[in-house]
Write a protein that holds these residues in place. Structure first.
Motif, short mmCIF file in Angstrom:
data_model
loop_
_atom_site.label_atom_id
_atom_site.label_comp_id
_atom_site.label_asym_id
_atom_site.label_seq_id
_atom_site.Cartn_x
_atom_site.Cartn_y
_atom_site.Cartn_z
N GLY A 51 0.82 -1.21 0.00
CA GLY A 51 0.00 0.00 0.00
C GLY A 51 0.85 1.25 0.00
O GLY A 51 0.54 2.23 -0.71
N ARG A 52 1.92 1.23 0.79
CA ARG A 52 2.84 2.38 0.80
C ARG A 52 3.40 2.63 -0.60
O ARG A 52 3.44 3.76 -1.08
N LEU A 53 3.85 1.55 -1.24
CA LEU A 53 4.43 1.68 -2.58
C LEU A 53 3.42 2.20 -3.59
O LEU A 53 3.77 2.98 -4.49
N LEU A 54 2.18 1.77 -3.46
CA LEU A 54 1.14 2.27 -4.37
C LEU A 54 0.97 3.78 -4.22
O LEU A 54 0.84 4.50 -5.22
N SER A 55 0.97 4.25 -2.98
CA SER A 55 0.83 5.69 -2.75
C SER A 55 2.02 6.44 -3.30
O SER A 55 1.88 7.48 -3.95
N TYR A 56 3.24 5.94 -3.04
CA TYR A 56 4.44 6.61 -3.56
C TYR A 56 4.39 6.68 -5.08
O TYR A 56 4.72 7.72 -5.68
N THR A 57 4.00 5.56 -5.71
CA THR A 57 3.95 5.52 -7.17
C THR A 57 2.92 6.50 -7.71
O THR A 57 3.16 7.21 -8.70
N LEU A 58 1.76 6.56 -7.05
CA LEU A 58 0.71 7.48 -7.47
C LEU A 58 1.17 8.93 -7.34
O LEU A 58 0.98 9.74 -8.26
N TRP A 142 -0.93 5.53 5.00
CA TRP A 142 0.31 5.88 5.68
C TRP A 142 1.41 6.28 4.70
O TRP A 142 2.42 6.86 5.11
N GLY A 143 1.22 5.99 3.43
CA GLY A 143 2.18 6.46 2.43
C GLY A 143 2.20 7.97 2.29
O GLY A 143 3.13 8.53 1.70
N TRP A 144 1.17 8.63 2.83
CA TRP A 144 1.10 10.09 2.77
C TRP A 144 1.67 10.75 4.01
O TRP A 144 1.58 11.97 4.17
N ILE A 169 10.35 6.35 -10.68
CA ILE A 169 11.31 6.84 -9.70
C ILE A 169 10.80 6.62 -8.29
O ILE A 169 11.52 6.13 -7.41
N MET A 170 9.52 6.94 -8.04
CA MET A 170 8.99 6.77 -6.69
C MET A 170 8.80 5.29 -6.35
O MET A 170 8.93 4.89 -5.19
N LEU A 171 8.51 4.47 -7.34
CA LEU A 171 8.42 3.03 -7.11
C LEU A 171 9.78 2.48 -6.70
O LEU A 171 9.88 1.68 -5.76
N ALA A 172 10.83 2.92 -7.40
CA ALA A 172 12.19 2.48 -7.07
C ALA A 172 12.57 2.92 -5.66
O ALA A 172 13.17 2.16 -4.89
N PHE A 173 12.20 4.14 -5.32
CA PHE A 173 12.47 4.64 -3.97
C PHE A 173 11.76 3.76 -2.93
O PHE A 173 12.36 3.35 -1.93
N GLY A 174 10.50 3.47 -3.16
CA GLY A 174 9.74 2.65 -2.24
C GLY A 174 10.33 1.25 -2.09
O GLY A 174 10.40 0.71 -0.99
N LEU A 175 10.77 0.66 -3.20
CA LEU A 175 11.37 -0.66 -3.15
C LEU A 175 12.66 -0.65 -2.33
O LEU A 175 12.98 -1.64 -1.65
N GLY A 176 13.37 0.48 -2.37
CA GLY A 176 14.59 0.60 -1.57
C GLY A 176 14.31 0.56 -0.07
O GLY A 176 15.14 0.08 0.70
#
Length: 223
Positions: A51-58, A142-144, A169-176
């Motif tokens: 869910g966090r990654l989805l928010s970051y990607t969005l 919580w991604g916000w 870019i945000m997906l890559a950040f979240g994966l990190g």
């Protein structure tokens, strides 16, 4: 160029994991502790972090799309260079923040609390989590959470060129950030101690600072 920025975003997420544990670690631990006794904890953590990654990607897609659209309308490439310079400065500030040389990004985090005050009650309404899928919208909310680390990565998305690249870019950040966040539990304290070690933080900040300076120099040469 994009591949380098995607890798850099992943690296920032990985190196900034100590900050992630401080900001979101308690929430992830709460997700783990609130898991019903008859169910395994890892599916809840996976859906929460997903869910966090989805928010970051969005958020990355929105930032990249808006800035790209505005620059296309204005047809001003110079403005994009200034934005890239701003992104480089944010990386430098992030390096100082992670290395504990300067805490200025904390002031930027406070700006996001205006929106967070409206979102956080929604996350509370989802507790307790009775099923792993329920952790997905909980993680998206919580991604916000206001976070200087996220804001710095988001500036890269804004100048990525379009919505898709901003999302990547945000997906890559979240994966990190995922390795640290998925190890919440028995290994959390020892990992937090390592990630918050001053030597590790200073080494991480040096790597991020170098990338910020190289980016700023490349932008300077284009003016």
């Amino acid at each position: 160029m994009l591949s380098a920025e995607v890798f850099a975003a992943f690296t920032v997420g990985l190196l900034g994991a100590g900050h992630c544990l401080g900001m979101c670690g308690g929430v992830a631990a709460a997700v783990s502790l609130s898991t019903p006794q008859h169910q395994k904890k890892w599916p809840f953590l996976l859906f929460y972090n997903g869910g966090r990654l989805l928010s970051y990607t969005l958020i990355g897609g929105i930032a990249g799309g808006i800035v790209s659209g505005l620059t296309d309308i204005a047809q001003v490439s110079q403005g994009l260079l200034w934005l890239r310079l701003f992104a480089a400065i944010m990386m430098i500030l992030l390096a100082l923040y992670i290395g504990r040389f300067w805490n200025g990004l904390a002031h930027i985090e406070r700006i996001g609390h205006v929106l967070w005050k409206r979102i956080s009650p929604l996350s509370a309404s989802l507790l307790p989590l009775k099923h792993p899928i329920a952790a997905l919208p909980f993680g998206m909310l919580w991604g916000w959470l206001p976070c200087g680390l996220v804001y710095s990565a988001l500036t890269w998305s804004a100048v990525a060129g379009d919505a898709i690249n901003g999302m990547l870019i945000m997906l890559a950040f979240g994966l990190g950030t995922m390795p640290a966040m998925l190890l919440i539990g028995s290994a959390a304290e020892s990992m937090k101690h390592f990630l918050n070690n001053l030597i590790f933080r200073r080494l991480s900040s040096a790597i991020i600072l170098l990338y910020g300076l190289v980016t700023a120099y490349s932008v300077y040469n284009q003016f």
